[in-house]
Motif scaffolding. Structure first.
Motif, mmCIF file in Angstrom:
data_model
loop_
_atom_site.group_PDB
_atom_site.id
_atom_site.type_symbol
_atom_site.label_atom_id
_atom_site.label_comp_id
_atom_site.label_asym_id
_atom_site.label_seq_id
_atom_site.Cartn_x
_atom_site.Cartn_y
_atom_site.Cartn_z
ATOM 1 N N PHE A 187 47.003 60.008 79.625
ATOM 2 C CA PHE A 187 45.665 59.796 80.167
ATOM 3 C C PHE A 187 44.994 58.637 79.440
ATOM 4 N N ASP A 188 44.249 57.817 80.170
ATOM 5 C CA ASP A 188 43.338 56.875 79.524
ATOM 6 C C ASP A 188 42.238 57.656 78.817
ATOM 7 N N PHE A 189 41.589 56.985 77.891
ATOM 8 C CA PHE A 189 40.494 57.644 77.155
ATOM 9 C C PHE A 189 39.511 58.311 78.115
ATOM 10 N N GLU A 190 39.079 57.612 79.124
ATOM 11 C CA GLU A 190 38.046 58.133 80.025
ATOM 12 C C GLU A 190 38.522 59.330 80.827
ATOM 13 N N ALA B 31 34.940 52.195 68.246
ATOM 14 C CA ALA B 31 36.302 51.639 68.221
ATOM 15 C C ALA B 31 37.253 52.529 67.428
ATOM 16 N N GLN B 32 36.759 53.170 66.389
ATOM 17 C CA GLN B 32 37.605 54.093 65.610
ATOM 18 C C GLN B 32 37.933 55.348 66.422
ATOM 19 N N VAL B 33 36.956 55.813 67.188
ATOM 20 C CA VAL B 33 37.189 56.989 68.039
ATOM 21 C C VAL B 33 38.256 56.668 69.081
ATOM 22 N N ARG B 34 38.193 55.483 69.641
ATOM 23 C CA ARG B 34 39.183 55.092 70.648
ATOM 24 C C ARG B 34 40.562 54.872 70.013
ATOM 25 N N ALA B 35 40.574 54.328 68.815
ATOM 26 C CA ALA B 35 41.855 54.161 68.098
ATOM 27 C C ALA B 35 42.471 55.523 67.789
ATOM 28 N N LEU B 36 41.610 56.479 67.453
ATOM 29 C CA LEU B 36 42.063 57.844 67.174
ATOM 30 C C LEU B 36 42.712 58.443 68.421
ATOM 31 N N TYR B 37 42.046 58.321 69.555
ATOM 32 C CA TYR B 37 42.634 58.847 70.795
ATOM 33 C C TYR B 37 43.961 58.151 71.101
ATOM 34 N N ASP B 38 44.006 56.837 70.849
ATOM 35 C CA ASP B 38 45.221 56.076 71.182
ATOM 36 C C ASP B 38 46.402 56.408 70.272
ATOM 37 N N LEU B 39 46.172 57.126 69.196
ATOM 38 C CA LEU B 39 47.286 57.689 68.423
ATOM 39 C C LEU B 39 47.616 59.103 68.887
ATOM 40 N N LEU B 40 46.607 59.963 68.916
ATOM 41 C CA LEU B 40 46.878 61.386 69.179
ATOM 42 C C LEU B 40 47.504 61.608 70.545
ATOM 43 N N LYS B 41 47.185 60.723 71.495
ATOM 44 C CA LYS B 41 47.682 60.919 72.863
ATOM 45 C C LYS B 41 49.206 60.883 72.934
ATOM 46 N N PHE B 42 49.853 60.297 71.924
ATOM 47 C CA PHE B 42 51.317 60.196 71.961
ATOM 48 C C PHE B 42 52.018 61.431 71.404
ATOM 49 N N GLY B 43 51.289 62.358 70.828
ATOM 50 C CA GLY B 43 51.923 63.575 70.315
ATOM 51 C C GLY B 43 52.565 64.361 71.454
ATOM 52 N N PRO B 44 53.701 65.025 71.155
ATOM 53 C CA PRO B 44 54.440 65.699 72.230
ATOM 54 C C PRO B 44 53.751 66.962 72.743
ATOM 55 N N THR B 45 53.784 67.136 74.068
ATOM 56 C CA THR B 45 53.371 68.394 74.702
ATOM 57 C C THR B 45 54.428 68.767 75.727
ATOM 58 N N SER B 46 54.479 70.044 76.041
ATOM 59 C CA SER B 46 55.455 70.583 76.975
ATOM 60 C C SER B 46 55.291 69.923 78.343
ATOM 61 N N ALA B 47 56.361 69.328 78.850
ATOM 62 C CA ALA B 47 56.313 68.585 80.120
ATOM 63 C C ALA B 47 55.193 67.547 80.119
ATOM 64 N N CYS B 49 52.209 67.743 79.323
ATOM 65 C CA CYS B 49 51.092 68.277 80.113
ATOM 66 C C CYS B 49 49.717 67.897 79.570
ATOM 67 N N CYS B 50 49.627 67.506 78.308
ATOM 68 C CA CYS B 50 48.386 66.933 77.745
ATOM 69 C C CYS B 50 47.123 67.690 78.186
ATOM 70 N N PRO B 51 47.037 69.003 77.917
ATOM 71 C CA PRO B 51 45.902 69.765 78.457
ATOM 72 C C PRO B 51 44.603 69.651 77.659
ATOM 73 N N ALA B 52 44.623 69.010 76.502
ATOM 74 C CA ALA B 52 43.390 68.932 75.706
ATOM 75 C C ALA B 52 42.420 67.924 76.303
ATOM 76 N N ARG B 53 41.161 68.266 76.209
ATOM 77 C CA ARG B 53 40.081 67.359 76.588
ATOM 78 C C ARG B 53 39.155 67.245 75.391
ATOM 79 N N PHE B 54 38.686 66.050 75.127
ATOM 80 C CA PHE B 54 37.953 65.768 73.887
ATOM 81 C C PHE B 54 36.536 65.296 74.193
ATOM 82 N N ARG B 55 35.566 65.927 73.540
ATOM 83 C CA ARG B 55 34.178 65.477 73.653
ATOM 84 C C ARG B 55 33.726 65.084 72.257
ATOM 85 N N PHE B 56 33.483 63.809 72.075
ATOM 86 C CA PHE B 56 33.080 63.273 70.771
ATOM 87 C C PHE B 56 31.550 63.289 70.706
#
Lengths: 196, 196
Positions: A187-190, B31-47, B49-56
């Motif tokens: 997913f993109d950030f947004e 920019a740090q928040v976006r850099a953080l997302y751009d790392l964590l998004k690559f962590g493995p999930t089953s299929a 599926c990336c079900p987490a949603r983040f509200r900063f």
């Protein structure tokens, strides 16, 4: 004050790390397994409850007990991997809080409600499973996490008569480039996040 | 082949990292928040599926909405922290699998059983919450994860009419040494693990 890790480390932990499907014939030593535990154990859990329990399947005999309960696509991988960790959860974790969280002698009672205890166990045991994967990568090991198995059968085989239940499995070792899927989209950030 | 990260990195990620209770008055940039997302998004999930949603939660206005629903001991910390992330879970994650796991067009149907879907969502969303914490530490940021809040009230305030439910919270920023608890004991290897 901590600084940003260098790009090679960020690649190794996140950006270039990939789920492994084919393992090199290269062993992992017991000392590496113990070093792995000695990192992951420091990851934060709620009230330091540390509910994850780890079974490092390394012998052929232990693989013989696990493999029949795996989805077919996972059987060869687990045979091949030098280590497959069963990340289990102790649903009776609260009994250990007097030891693990000594500065709050009543912490055990925070989890007297069964639903609260179960949710806490699953959430925090799963966090520890993620710490295990990132600790493995930080030690230069590759990971292959799996949910495709018969959990009831695994629990009967390994955890009968205990308060433990398997959560997920993760093979660990040295991955071959062979059999790695192309990186799936994220997913993109947004799409997954917002700044409020 | 990946190598072991150096000791300073292992300290920063695991051995010396501590849950923060008092935050320095030092901002975290978008920019740090976006850099953080751009790392964590690559962590493995089953299929994948990336079900987490983040509200900063960064603005005073958003803190005003969150703070009343926190346990008293967490209110001051969230007011003080430059960022508090609400890690939520999308229980309707399966609808996005055609996008996220394109090489298996039927993946959506693997989760048609409600219990399987709910367990998958909670497990994998929680893994992503751990990836967030370790990604933050890898960027030189400190973490203060929290479960002490009224989840139903937070869901009503932030996620009414959606398929999202809050999982846990984590403040992020630059921690003060003040208010850090002495390190609580961890289980020895033999208490929490075994080699089979």
């Amino acid at each position: 004050m901590a600084e940003k890790l260098n790009d090679a480390a960020l690649d190794q932990l996140f950006r270039e790390a990939r789920t492994i499907n084919v393992w090199k014939d290269k062993p992992v030593a017991e000392a590496q397994v113990r070093a792995l535990y000695d990192l992951l154990k420091f990851g934060p859990t709620s009230a330091n409850c540390c509910p994850a329990r780890f079974r490092f399947i390394m012998s052929d005999k232990a693989k013989d007990r696990l493999v029949p309960h795996l989805m077919e696509g996972n059987q060869k991988k687990v045979r091949q991997a030098p280590v497959t960790v069963m990340i289990a959860t102790d649903y009776a974790f609260a009994q250990h809080l007097p030891k693990l969280f000594p500065h709050a002698p009543d912490a055990k009672n925070w989890f007297s409600d069964r639903d609260v205890a179960d949710e806490t166990a699953f959430r925090n045991g799963t966090l520890q499973g993620a710490y295990l994967m990132l600790a493995a990568r930080s030690l230069g090991l590759d990971c292959g996490p799996m949910s495709g198995f018969d959990a009831d059968a695994v629990n009967r085989e390994f955890f009968a008569g205990t308060t433990y239940k398997v959560n997920f499995l993760c093979s660990i070792g040295y991955g071959s480039d062979e059999g790695i899927f192309p990186r799936s989209p994220r997913f993109d950030f947004e799409e997954a996040a917002a700044i409020l």
